[in-house]
Write a protein that holds these residues in place. Structure first.
Motif, mmCIF file in Angstrom:
data_model
loop_
_atom_site.group_PDB
_atom_site.id
_atom_site.type_symbol
_atom_site.label_atom_id
_atom_site.label_comp_id
_atom_site.label_asym_id
_atom_site.label_seq_id
_atom_site.Cartn_x
_atom_site.Cartn_y
_atom_site.Cartn_z
ATOM 1 N N ASP A 36 -9.168 3.680 8.885
ATOM 2 C CA ASP A 36 -8.248 3.600 7.748
ATOM 3 C C ASP A 36 -8.141 2.168 7.233
ATOM 4 O O ASP A 36 -7.753 1.251 7.966
ATOM 5 C CB ASP A 36 -6.867 4.117 8.147
ATOM 6 N N HIS A 37 -8.466 2.001 5.957
ATOM 7 C CA HIS A 37 -8.355 0.712 5.270
ATOM 8 C C HIS A 37 -7.147 0.779 4.339
ATOM 9 O O HIS A 37 -7.122 1.593 3.412
ATOM 10 C CB HIS A 37 -9.630 0.422 4.470
ATOM 11 N N TRP A 38 -6.154 -0.081 4.581
ATOM 12 C CA TRP A 38 -4.909 -0.045 3.826
ATOM 13 C C TRP A 38 -4.875 -1.161 2.793
ATOM 14 O O TRP A 38 -5.164 -2.319 3.090
ATOM 15 C CB TRP A 38 -3.712 -0.175 4.773
ATOM 16 N N TYR A 39 -4.499 -0.805 1.548
ATOM 17 C CA TYR A 39 -4.474 -1.737 0.426
ATOM 18 C C TYR A 39 -3.108 -1.721 -0.259
ATOM 19 O O TYR A 39 -2.375 -0.726 -0.178
ATOM 20 C CB TYR A 39 -5.497 -1.323 -0.645
ATOM 21 N N HIS A 40 -2.812 -2.811 -0.966
ATOM 22 C CA HIS A 40 -1.814 -2.729 -2.018
ATOM 23 C C HIS A 40 -2.449 -1.900 -3.120
ATOM 24 O O HIS A 40 -3.576 -2.170 -3.548
ATOM 25 C CB HIS A 40 -1.434 -4.118 -2.534
ATOM 26 N N SER A 41 -1.760 -0.902 -3.583
ATOM 27 C CA SER A 41 -2.360 0.074 -4.486
ATOM 28 C C SER A 41 -2.960 -0.569 -5.739
ATOM 29 O O SER A 41 -2.277 -1.316 -6.443
ATOM 30 C CB SER A 41 -1.332 1.120 -4.911
ATOM 31 N N PRO A 42 -4.218 -0.274 -6.035
ATOM 32 C CA PRO A 42 -4.825 -0.747 -7.286
ATOM 33 C C PRO A 42 -4.272 -0.014 -8.504
ATOM 34 O O PRO A 42 -4.519 -0.420 -9.638
ATOM 35 C CB PRO A 42 -6.317 -0.422 -7.105
ATOM 36 N N LEU A 43 -3.531 1.077 -8.276
ATOM 37 C CA LEU A 43 -3.054 1.921 -9.367
ATOM 38 C C LEU A 43 -1.656 1.563 -9.839
ATOM 39 O O LEU A 43 -1.195 2.091 -10.845
ATOM 40 C CB LEU A 43 -3.092 3.393 -8.937
ATOM 41 N N ARG A 44 -0.986 0.676 -9.121
ATOM 42 C CA ARG A 44 0.385 0.319 -9.477
ATOM 43 C C ARG A 44 0.773 -0.929 -8.697
ATOM 44 O O ARG A 44 0.012 -1.391 -7.831
ATOM 45 C CB ARG A 44 1.353 1.468 -9.124
ATOM 46 N N GLU A 45 1.936 -1.495 -8.983
ATOM 47 C CA GLU A 45 2.418 -2.675 -8.272
ATOM 48 C C GLU A 45 3.252 -2.244 -7.071
ATOM 49 O O GLU A 45 4.077 -1.333 -7.172
ATOM 50 C CB GLU A 45 3.258 -3.552 -9.200
ATOM 51 N N GLU A 46 3.026 -2.900 -5.948
ATOM 52 C CA GLU A 46 3.812 -2.627 -4.752
ATOM 53 C C GLU A 46 3.727 -3.809 -3.801
ATOM 54 O O GLU A 46 2.791 -4.613 -3.867
ATOM 55 C CB GLU A 46 3.321 -1.350 -4.052
ATOM 56 N N ARG A 47 4.691 -3.918 -2.908
ATOM 57 C CA ARG A 47 4.706 -5.002 -1.927
ATOM 58 C C ARG A 47 4.205 -4.551 -0.568
ATOM 59 O O ARG A 47 3.658 -5.338 0.191
ATOM 60 C CB ARG A 47 6.134 -5.551 -1.792
ATOM 61 N N THR A 48 4.404 -3.284 -0.242
ATOM 62 C CA THR A 48 3.965 -2.746 1.040
ATOM 63 C C THR A 48 2.728 -1.882 0.813
ATOM 64 O O THR A 48 2.773 -0.958 -0.002
ATOM 65 C CB THR A 48 5.064 -1.889 1.686
ATOM 66 N N PRO A 49 1.618 -2.173 1.491
ATOM 67 C CA PRO A 49 0.389 -1.415 1.251
ATOM 68 C C PRO A 49 0.544 0.061 1.619
ATOM 69 O O PRO A 49 0.872 0.386 2.755
ATOM 70 C CB PRO A 49 -0.647 -2.118 2.140
ATOM 71 N N SER A 50 0.296 0.934 0.636
ATOM 72 C CA SER A 50 0.407 2.370 0.884
ATOM 73 C C SER A 50 -0.788 3.146 0.332
ATOM 74 O O SER A 50 -0.767 4.358 0.277
ATOM 75 C CB SER A 50 1.697 2.916 0.252
ATOM 76 N N PHE A 51 -1.814 2.405 -0.062
ATOM 77 C CA PHE A 51 -3.047 3.019 -0.557
ATOM 78 C C PHE A 51 -4.071 2.963 0.570
ATOM 79 O O PHE A 51 -4.387 1.885 1.070
ATOM 80 C CB PHE A 51 -3.549 2.269 -1.789
ATOM 81 N N LYS A 52 -4.600 4.109 0.961
ATOM 82 C CA LYS A 52 -5.477 4.183 2.131
ATOM 83 C C LYS A 52 -6.837 4.761 1.769
ATOM 84 O O LYS A 52 -6.939 5.723 1.017
ATOM 85 C CB LYS A 52 -4.834 5.051 3.217
ATOM 86 N N ILE A 53 -7.889 4.155 2.321
ATOM 87 C CA ILE A 53 -9.233 4.733 2.270
ATOM 88 C C ILE A 53 -9.666 5.026 3.693
ATOM 89 O O ILE A 53 -9.645 4.135 4.554
ATOM 90 C CB ILE A 53 -10.243 3.776 1.623
ATOM 91 N N ASN A 54 -10.031 6.254 3.957
ATOM 92 C CA ASN A 54 -10.612 6.619 5.243
ATOM 93 C C ASN A 54 -12.123 6.465 5.107
ATOM 94 O O ASN A 54 -12.777 7.230 4.389
ATOM 95 C CB ASN A 54 -10.243 8.056 5.620
ATOM 96 N N SER A 55 -12.678 5.463 5.774
ATOM 97 C CA SER A 55 -14.104 5.156 5.603
ATOM 98 C C SER A 55 -15.006 6.230 6.184
ATOM 99 O O SER A 55 -16.155 6.380 5.745
ATOM 100 C CB SER A 55 -14.426 3.803 6.250
ATOM 101 N N ALA A 56 -14.516 6.992 7.165
ATOM 102 C CA ALA A 56 -15.324 8.069 7.741
ATOM 103 C C ALA A 56 -15.457 9.234 6.763
ATOM 104 O O ALA A 56 -16.529 9.827 6.608
ATOM 105 C CB ALA A 56 -14.712 8.540 9.055
ATOM 106 N N LEU A 57 -14.359 9.541 6.081
ATOM 107 C CA LEU A 57 -14.365 10.633 5.103
ATOM 108 C C LEU A 57 -14.765 10.155 3.709
ATOM 109 O O LEU A 57 -15.124 10.969 2.850
ATOM 110 C CB LEU A 57 -12.972 11.272 5.029
ATOM 111 N N ASN A 58 -14.674 8.832 3.491
ATOM 112 C CA ASN A 58 -14.939 8.233 2.178
ATOM 113 C C ASN A 58 -14.007 8.834 1.124
ATOM 114 O O ASN A 58 -14.431 9.182 0.011
ATOM 115 C CB ASN A 58 -16.397 8.413 1.766
ATOM 116 N N ARG A 59 -12.737 8.935 1.469
ATOM 117 C CA ARG A 59 -11.719 9.469 0.573
ATOM 118 C C ARG A 59 -10.503 8.548 0.570
ATOM 119 O O ARG A 59 -10.247 7.836 1.547
ATOM 120 C CB ARG A 59 -11.291 10.883 0.996
ATOM 121 N N TRP A 60 -9.748 8.575 -0.524
ATOM 122 C CA TRP A 60 -8.573 7.726 -0.662
ATOM 123 C C TRP A 60 -7.322 8.583 -0.839
ATOM 124 O O TRP A 60 -7.393 9.748 -1.231
ATOM 125 C CB TRP A 60 -8.721 6.798 -1.867
ATOM 126 N N TYR A 61 -6.192 7.956 -0.528
ATOM 127 C CA TYR A 61 -4.904 8.613 -0.767
ATOM 128 C C TYR A 61 -3.859 7.543 -1.030
ATOM 129 O O TYR A 61 -3.747 6.561 -0.287
ATOM 130 C CB TYR A 61 -4.468 9.463 0.427
#
Length: 312
Positions: A36-61
């Motif tokens: 699981d790769h956790w990001y600050h969401s590229p889709l909106r502004e946020e302070r706590t990273p809640s955007f996740k990419i699972n590299s095994a599944l190659n999917r984001w949430y």
């Protein structure tokens, strides 16, 4: 040559490495926990990273908006566009670079290790984004540069290509600063009595951004592509009535200017324009005084616009 634009299918886009693609767009994970790769969401502004990419599944949430999916789904939301437009924007760099590789930012120029595979009209979205970051309008870059596909370190890459007079190429991207052999200068001749000399091609492109259109044909242009060539072209420079030097504001550039000023009174030190900045492009990016030059003053009717892009 005839330009070919690259297009991805939906299936190809879905198979592309999302972690790698987001890195190209300028987003790096804040933390990595197993797959699981956790990001600050590229889709909106946020302070706590809640955007996740699972590299095994190659999917984001994105937990903040309760949406997820594949890269195409992300592209539609990120660019606020249709699936077809998202595929166009994704076409290019990503499809040939499935594995994520850390950026090379040392500034070292590699010779003899680069194999140019092909060249295209400059169109890939990651390269367009890179140009935006360096404040170079696309219409200026496409006038003098092309997009090259090349092999380096047993990988295939895309970059912005700037051809020299010997057939070699300077290559730039977010990831690489490279040169293919043979290394040499680039000249743009207009039969003028004056010449402007630039250390690198992004400085030349930056000058094109700030140059009034009616002054273009009043000078020839030389891009050194390496400061080492300055002495070698001394006889050529001496044939001009005026020589304007736009070199880097560092020790090497300053020493080169001091040397050139001894060659004759026709040599002029222009680096004062961007005093306090590393080079002309650094000034264009960061100087408040450069903001008025952010949009090109060169129109489609300028002489250079009739020439084809500098392809290999």
């Amino acid at each position: 040559m005839e330009f070919r634009k690259k297009r991805l299918t939906i299936r190809e886009a879905k198979e592309m490495d999302m972690v790698h693609c987001l890195s190209h767009l300028g987003f790096e994970p804040v933390k990595i926990i197993r797959n699981d790769h956790w990001y600050h969401s590229p889709l909106r502004e946020e302070r706590t990273p809640s955007f996740k990419i699972n590299s095994a599944l190659n999917r984001w949430y994105d937990h903040g908006i309760g949406k997820g999916g594949n890269l195409v789904d992300f592209g539609v939301l990120f660019w606020e566009c249709s699936v077809a437009d998202a595929l166009v924007k994704l076409s290019g760099d990503f499809s040939f670079q499935q594995q994520r590789i850390l950026p090379v930012r040392s500034g070292a120029e590699h010779l003899g290790k680069i194999k140019i595979l092909d060249s295209f009209l400059l169109s890939s979205w990651p390269l367009q984004l890179y140009l935006q970051q360096r404040k170079i309008p696309s219409e200026i870059a496409t006038r003098f540069c092309c997009e090259v596909r090349y092999e380096f370190s047993e990988k295939t890459w895309y970059g912005i290509g700037f051809k020299n007079d010997l057939g070699g190429c300077e290559i730039r991207s977010t990831y690489h600063k490279l040169s293919s052999s043979p290394k040499g200068i680039t000249t743009i001749q207009n039969g003028a009595e004056n010449v402007l000399v630039f250390e690198g091609f992004f400085d030349f492109l930056s000058f094109m951004v700030i140059l009034p259109k009616d002054e273009f044909i009043d000078a020839d242009y030389i891009v050194l592509n390496s400061l080492a060539f300055l002495k070698a072209i001394h006889p050529t420079l001496n044939s001009y009535k005026n020589v304007s030097l736009f070199l880097d504001n560092d020790d090497a550039g300053n020493n080169a200017v001091k040397l050139a000023l001894k060659w004759g009174k026709q040599y002029e030190y222009e680096s004062r324009l961007y005093e306090g900045y590393g080079d002309l492009n650094d000034w264009l990016i960061n100087s408040p005084q450069a903001q008025k030059y952010q949009h090109s003053q060169i129109t489609a009717g300028s002489p250079m616009s009739e020439k084809p892009p500098n392809v290999l």
